[in-house]
Design a protein around this motif. Structure first.
Motif, short mmCIF file in Angstrom:
data_model
loop_
_atom_site.label_atom_id
_atom_site.label_comp_id
_atom_site.label_asym_id
_atom_site.label_seq_id
_atom_site.Cartn_x
_atom_site.Cartn_y
_atom_site.Cartn_z
N GLU A 1 -20.64 -11.07 -9.63
CA GLU A 1 -21.24 -9.70 -10.61
C GLU A 1 -22.37 -11.21 -11.46
OE1 GLU A 1 -17.27 -9.78 -12.21
OE2 GLU A 1 -16.43 -7.85 -11.40
N LEU A 2 -22.82 -11.09 -10.46
CA LEU A 2 -23.73 -12.22 -11.27
C LEU A 2 -24.95 -10.81 -12.02
CD1 LEU A 2 -24.31 -15.06 -9.07
CD2 LEU A 2 -22.28 -14.48 -11.06
N LYS A 3 -25.59 -11.10 -13.37
CA LYS A 3 -26.67 -10.27 -13.73
C LYS A 3 -27.41 -11.49 -14.68
CE LYS A 3 -23.79 -6.26 -13.94
NZ LYS A 3 -22.32 -5.40 -14.19
N THR A 4 -27.14 -11.85 -15.77
CA THR A 4 -27.80 -12.18 -16.28
C THR A 4 -28.22 -14.45 -15.88
OG1 THR A 4 -26.24 -13.94 -17.32
CG2 THR A 4 -26.63 -11.58 -17.92
N ARG A 5 -29.37 -14.38 -16.21
CA ARG A 5 -29.46 -15.86 -15.88
C ARG A 5 -28.74 -16.92 -16.23
NH1 ARG A 5 -30.59 -20.02 -19.50
NH2 ARG A 5 -32.49 -21.54 -18.96
N ASP A 6 -27.91 -16.89 -17.47
CA ASP A 6 -27.10 -17.52 -17.74
C ASP A 6 -25.70 -17.94 -16.70
OD1 ASP A 6 -27.49 -18.87 -18.71
OD2 ASP A 6 -26.75 -17.88 -20.47
N GLU A 7 -25.46 -16.60 -15.63
CA GLU A 7 -24.17 -16.20 -14.66
C GLU A 7 -24.96 -17.07 -13.25
OE1 GLU A 7 -21.36 -12.23 -16.85
OE2 GLU A 7 -23.81 -11.84 -15.02
N ILE A 8 -26.42 -16.33 -13.39
CA ILE A 8 -26.33 -17.05 -12.09
C ILE A 8 -26.99 -19.08 -11.90
CG2 ILE A 8 -28.96 -16.75 -10.73
CD1 ILE A 8 -29.03 -14.52 -12.01
N PHE A 9 -26.86 -19.35 -13.23
CA PHE A 9 -27.30 -20.32 -13.11
C PHE A 9 -25.12 -21.48 -13.59
CE2 PHE A 9 -31.50 -20.70 -15.12
CZ PHE A 9 -32.16 -20.62 -13.48
N SER A 10 -24.48 -20.34 -13.87
CA SER A 10 -23.39 -21.21 -13.26
C SER A 10 -22.61 -20.77 -12.49
CB SER A 10 -22.13 -20.26 -14.72
OG SER A 10 -22.25 -19.91 -16.58
N ALA A 11 -23.43 -19.78 -11.59
CA ALA A 11 -22.36 -19.89 -10.47
C ALA A 11 -23.33 -20.95 -9.62
CB ALA A 11 -22.86 -18.49 -9.98
N MET A 12 -24.41 -21.01 -9.40
CA MET A 12 -24.60 -22.28 -8.47
C MET A 12 -24.52 -23.59 -8.77
SD MET A 12 -29.55 -20.62 -8.46
CE MET A 12 -29.67 -20.23 -6.83
N VAL A 13 -24.19 -23.88 -10.16
CA VAL A 13 -23.93 -25.15 -10.58
C VAL A 13 -22.08 -25.68 -10.32
CG1 VAL A 13 -22.08 -26.33 -12.30
CG2 VAL A 13 -24.66 -25.53 -13.11
N VAL A 14 -20.89 -23.62 -9.67
CA VAL A 14 -19.74 -23.82 -9.70
C VAL A 14 -20.08 -24.36 -8.05
CG1 VAL A 14 -18.11 -22.93 -9.42
CG2 VAL A 14 -19.29 -23.22 -11.37
N TYR A 15 -21.19 -23.86 -7.43
CA TYR A 15 -21.30 -23.95 -5.93
C TYR A 15 -21.96 -24.92 -5.46
CZ TYR A 15 -19.05 -18.88 -4.88
OH TYR A 15 -18.22 -17.95 -5.02
N GLY A 16 -22.72 -25.86 -6.62
CA GLY A 16 -22.76 -27.16 -6.28
C GLY A 16 -24.53 -27.15 -5.98
N PHE A 17 -25.45 -25.73 -6.20
CA PHE A 17 -26.58 -25.55 -6.20
C PHE A 17 -27.54 -26.67 -6.90
CE2 PHE A 17 -25.79 -22.12 -2.44
CZ PHE A 17 -26.98 -22.78 -1.98
N LEU A 18 -26.84 -26.61 -7.77
CA LEU A 18 -27.48 -27.60 -9.10
C LEU A 18 -26.78 -27.91 -10.07
CD1 LEU A 18 -29.17 -24.18 -10.76
CD2 LEU A 18 -30.82 -25.97 -9.28
N ASN A 19 -27.30 -29.26 -10.44
CA ASN A 19 -26.10 -30.12 -11.45
C ASN A 19 -26.82 -29.58 -12.27
OD1 ASN A 19 -25.31 -32.55 -11.44
ND2 ASN A 19 -27.07 -32.81 -12.44
N TYR A 20 -25.92 -30.12 -13.76
CA TYR A 20 -25.48 -29.49 -14.81
C TYR A 20 -25.00 -30.66 -15.72
CZ TYR A 20 -24.43 -27.49 -19.09
OH TYR A 20 -24.13 -27.12 -20.39
N GLU A 21 -26.30 -31.09 -16.48
CA GLU A 21 -26.08 -32.54 -17.74
C GLU A 21 -27.19 -32.84 -18.77
OE1 GLU A 21 -27.50 -36.65 -16.80
OE2 GLU A 21 -27.83 -35.91 -14.81
N ASN A 22 -26.21 -32.45 -19.78
CA ASN A 22 -26.57 -32.22 -21.13
C ASN A 22 -27.34 -31.30 -21.73
OD1 ASN A 22 -25.99 -35.38 -21.55
ND2 ASN A 22 -28.18 -36.06 -20.85
N GLY A 23 -26.07 -30.50 -21.57
CA GLY A 23 -27.31 -28.52 -21.42
C GLY A 23 -28.32 -28.33 -20.34
N CYS A 24 -28.54 -29.09 -19.36
CA CYS A 24 -29.79 -28.49 -18.40
C CYS A 24 -29.25 -28.08 -17.04
CB CYS A 24 -30.51 -29.25 -18.64
SG CYS A 24 -31.57 -29.37 -20.57
N VAL A 25 -29.71 -27.15 -16.52
CA VAL A 25 -29.57 -27.16 -14.84
C VAL A 25 -31.08 -28.06 -14.04
CG1 VAL A 25 -27.79 -25.60 -14.99
CG2 VAL A 25 -30.42 -25.28 -14.98
N SER A 26 -30.45 -28.65 -13.12
CA SER A 26 -31.77 -29.62 -12.08
C SER A 26 -30.71 -28.94 -11.03
CB SER A 26 -32.03 -30.92 -12.89
OG SER A 26 -31.32 -31.40 -12.69
N ILE A 27 -32.59 -29.83 -10.52
CA ILE A 27 -31.84 -29.39 -8.56
C ILE A 27 -31.55 -30.25 -8.32
CG2 ILE A 27 -32.99 -28.83 -6.27
CD1 ILE A 27 -34.68 -27.33 -7.16
#
Length: 567
Positions: free
Chosen positions: A365-391
């Motif tokens: 159920e991913l529709k918005t930018r933040d939902e996509i990035f949230s999923a990628m953090v939870v699944y381990g595709f992105l790191n989340y640090e200090n309010g930012c995502v990164s590879i």
């Protein structure tokens, strides 16, 4: 005679089974096993009774809640940990031979709890027979198996086929004078990802877990693992008794999932002792698999990938090829307008601000930018640090690079990625005209990267025009070299390949960039220590790239000079 006097300790499929011990023993025997038994030091206090002033148990629980939920990406050691915990607590088999050699043996309560508890371990990713699966088949398999185990272990409790599992467990507790159980539930959220399960059935499963565990006197400890947060599936109060620990938001338990720098150091030394011709470097492990930041500030490596690389004696992708991760990248393609510019910045190695809401991260159920990035953090595709995502690392950067090179809907970003191989070839050939042409193309491309006006922003363009170089080089930004810091150094994976030193200039000439490389002796980074042969034997190329932003034509200028020929 009271029924409790005839209660016996018996084993079953879920109850006090030997399976967890067998799997734990396999993990323990592996060459690159890492001792994480200190986690038991966090769990045992949750079940120990406090002592009153007379020295007797006063019935109050120990420190913290008895409901613990751990959420982590796949392949981050959740199942390994669940098997270890079950093998330690469970009565099914004597496991002292293994645990006596591990860290947990140093705790004062070690023998008191070793194999002394009734333990119910359920792995929820086990399915009924192949065929037309239904939710009823799935849940009945779990219910019936547990009822069979309890009926066999407690024959005098008179468990009936019509009993619910929580009714049967309550009977055992009452008939057997307060008999309690530790629950270890692995992959608890597996069913939510299955196509054959309806939304109504998912709600029923959540209520099943609530009925099984919530406010039950027979629960001594409930330890549950999954990928996505409980809040995603429990909108009400069904599972609110759990204290949930995720990598991005909770400090506790952080070091037990994933490998720390110190643990990878130890594994690498073990590797060097074993391998006759080691092909993996310590720097390579960091480049490929490091980069995850916990809420407590610890840096973690992907454990599956580290073990895979050391076992195979080869760096590569061991994690992104496992599991249904392509679903996440599907949503990049399906929501290009929302994420295209951000993906361009991420691949250029720029952190992107994001509002990560872990509960919103379900891949269906991913529709918005933040939902996509949230999923990628939870699944381990992105790191989340200090309010930012990164590879986080090369393993994931390669995956992103693959996506942007196969996704035409990314527009100019896609075309620029396709051209990046030509930029590397032109650099090695000293074809400065082609290099300047590609730099101009990148500048004129409609993307957030065109907004650069200084060297820091120009660096984002460099990451893109040399995207293909990631297949052949470890690229470091602002690296220490000679008597200063160079803008970019390209360390070749093949030691006889060309090494590249790249300096950027805005409103200065490419010649000045080359001269800075020489004056500050950046090439010493590739020379060996005094009297030793250099590690890198290929050519050393000095590359100067200048952007004349004040010129009417916004001119780009490139220069390549060979500082050292191949040895």
């Amino acid at each position: 005679m009271a029924a409790w006097k005839e209660c016996e300790d018996r084993m079953g499929v879920y109850l006090n089974s030997t399976s967890a011990y067998g799997l734990f023993r396999e993990d323990y025997s592996l060459t690159y096993y890492v001792d994480k038994t200190d986690i038991l030091g966090e769990l045992v206090p949750l079940i120990e009774l406090k002592q009153n002033v007379s020295g007797k148990a006063d019935g109050n629980r120990g420190k913290g809640p008895k409901y613990v939920a751990i959420t982590r990406p796949r392949r981050f050691g959740k199942t390994v940990m669940a098997n270890m915990i079950a093998a330690y607590f469970g009565k099914g088999i004597d496991s002292h031979e293994e645990f006596d050699t591990l860290k947990v043996s140093g705790y004062p309560w070690y023998k008191k709890h070793l194999n002394q508890h009734n333990l119910i371990r359920i792995t929820f990713n086990e399915m009924p027979d192949e065929g037309a699966l239904t939710y009823e088949q799935y849940i009945n398999m779990i219910k019936n198996t547990l009822l069979d185990d309890l009926a066999a272990a407690y024959p005098n409790v008179k468990i009936r086929d019509t009993d619910t599992v929580w009714r049967a467990l309550t009977k055992v507790y009452e008939y057997c004078k307060g008999e309690k159980f530790i629950f270890v539930l692995d992959e608890w959220d597996y069913i939510y990802h299955q196509d054959f399960v309806t939304e109504e059935e998912k709600e029923r499963f959540t209520k099943f877990l609530s009925n099984l565990l919530k406010d039950k006197a027979y629960v001594e400890l409930a330890y549950m693992t999954g990928i996505l947060p409980i809040a995603k599936y429990s909108s009400g109060s069904e599972l609110n008794m759990f204290f949930e620990y995720s990598m991005a938001s909770r400090v506790k338990f952080s070091e037990y999932f994933g490998f720390t720098h110190e643990e990878v150091d130890g594994l690498f030394q073990r590797y060097l002792q074993i391998e006759k011709e080691p092909r993996v470097t310590r720097e390579g492990l960091a480049l490929w698999y490091d980069g995850y930041q916990t809420a407590g500030g610890k840096r973690l490596y992907n454990p599956r990938s580290v073990v895979g690389a050391l076992s195979d004696n080869q760096l590569g992708s061991y994690w992104t090829s496992s599991g249904p991760y392509d679903e996440i990248f599907y949503y990049i393609g399906a929501n290009v307008d929302a994420v295209k510019d951000d993906v361009a910045l991420l691949v250029a190695d720029n952190p992107v601000p994001a509002r990560v809401q872990e509960y919103a991260a379900t891949s269906m159920e991913l529709k918005t930018r933040d939902e996509i990035f949230s999923a990628m953090v939870v699944y381990g595709f992105l790191n989340y640090e200090n309010g930012c995502v990164s590879i986080p690392n090369k393993e994931l950067m390669d995956k992103f690079a693959e996506v942007v090179q196969r996704e035409p809907s990314m527009g100019n970003v896609y075309r620029l990625a396709k051209e990046s191989g030509r930029m590397l070839a032109a650099t090695k050939a000293g074809d400065t005209a082609t290099m300047a042409e590609l730099m101009e193309y990148a500048h004129n491309t409609h993307s957030p990267l065109q907004l650069y006006s200084n060297e820091a922003e120009l660096a984002s363009i460099i990451r893109w025009v040399y995207l293909k170089a990631l297949d052949f080089y470890r690229i470091e930004r602002e690296d220490k070299a000679g008597i200063g810091y160079v803008d970019f150094i390209f360390y070749p994976f093949l030691k006889n390949d060309d090494a590249i030193i790249l300096e950027l200039k805005v409103n200065h000439t490419a010649e000045e960039a080359i001269q800075q490389i020489k004056d500050r002796k950046y090439a010493l980074r590739f020379e060996g220590k005094f009297g030793e042969k250099p590690e890198y034997t290929g050519r050393i190329l000095a590359v100067g790239i200048a952007y004349h932003k004040d010129d009417e034509e916004k001119r780009h200028e490139c220069r390549v000079e060979v500082l050292r020929e191949r040895l």
